[in-house]
Design a protein around this motif. Structure first.
Motif: not given
Length: 307
Positions: A168-172, A241-265
């Motif tokens: 999954e890819v989304g805004w972060h 910007g857009i990046c893989q959700v799993r990669l962002a989950q590895r970094d506690p400094a990163l936050v996903r934004v607008l998950p309901d508006l953009l999710t790219i499988p």
């Protein structure tokens, strides 16, 4: 060698001059001397009855005839490399040895594959992996690579392909950036943020931008066609910007934004030419990659469920 049957090495030289743009560059690439490169080109032109290069201020420019021959020279080069990799497995003892050429996207190759390849190296130290990073789809039928990690289903019948799951890819954005600039709730809000985007669009990104019309006039703090640059910029706090959700989950400094508006499988597949089923090194690498990438994808799914 006859005029109708030029030595294959001449085509290798042709390809090197086309790629490097000069005799000296081709000589360095092939480990030959410049006069040898010149003799090869002369011999090939004589054998084919064609003019292949013209001198220009920028170096050697390939003629229309040379450009027409280029894809065939590239096929010969890829086949030669594949033959060498296959030969490295012949006569092997009980321990698996050989060379496997693997292709993957920049992000997968840099961020995801290293621990998987480390595990493969511990299990099979006799296997050498050649890793080619590219966001274009390598031609496995032409044997540009032995194994490919792809973000779309392979459509060639002569491939062994395994679906590994969905990435999954989304805004972060970085947390401190959002604290300074606010957290966007809509695309209209996002249009007022510093965005990280692509430099030139392709069919996929153009289709994506059609879904995000409010961003057409948005401010882009950084544009690049490198997904690695996007990821590094998000981590540095440049903007959203857009990046893989799993990669962002590895970094506690990163936050996903607008998950309901953009999710790219992104469907993730592992593919290999079916003729490599008998290649022990390729089969070992294929199995290790399937195991490691599946674990990466499953860990992202678990994080989403538990988050």
């Amino acid at each position: 060698m006859t005029e109708l049957d030029p030595d294959w090495n001449l085509y290798r030289t042709l390809l090197a001059v086309l790629r490097e743009g000069s005799l000296s560059g081709a000589a360095r690439a092939l480990g030959l001397t410049q006069p040898t490169i010149g003799r090869h080109i002369d011999a090939l032109e004589q054998a084919l009855g064609l003019t292949l290069f013209v001198r220009s201020p920028a170096g050697f420019a390939g003629t229309e005839a040379a450009q027409a021959l280029r894809p065939y020279a590239e096929t010969l080069a890829a086949t030669s490399a594949a033959m060498l990799r296959a030969a490295s497995n012949l006569g092997a003892g009980p321990d698996i040895t050989g060379t496997v050429r693997l292709t993957a996207s920049e992000v997968i190759g840099v961020e995801v594959l290293p621990p998987i390849l480390a595990a493969l190296a511990r299990r099979h130290p006799g296997i050498t992996v050649e890793l080619a990073l590219s966001n274009r789809i390598e031609n496995l039928l032409r044997r540009d690579a032995d194994i490919a990690v792809r973000m779309q289903r392979p459509d060639q019948d002569a491939l062994v392909a395994r679906r590994l799951g969905v990435i999954e890819v989304g805004w972060h954005a970085r947390r401190d950036y959002l604290e300074r600039s606010g957290t966007p709730q809509t695309y209209e809000d996002l249009a007022h943020h510093a965005l990280i985007g692509v430099d030139t669009h392709n069919a996929f990104t153009r289709k994506l931008m059609e879904q995000m019309a409010p961003l057409n006039e948005a401010h882009y703090a950084l544009r690049s066609n490198s997904d690695l640059v996007h990821l590094a910029a998000i981590r540095a706090g440049v903007g959203v910007g857009i990046c893989q959700v799993r990669l962002a989950q590895r970094d506690p400094a990163l936050v996903r934004v607008l998950p309901d508006l953009l999710t790219i499988p992104l469907e993730t597949w592992l593919a290999m030419h079916e003729n490599l089923r008998g290649n022990s090194a390729c089969m070992a690498a294929f199995g290790a990659l399937a195991e490691g990438l599946s674990a990466y994808i499953d860990s992202a799914a678990d994080e989403k469920l538990n988050g």
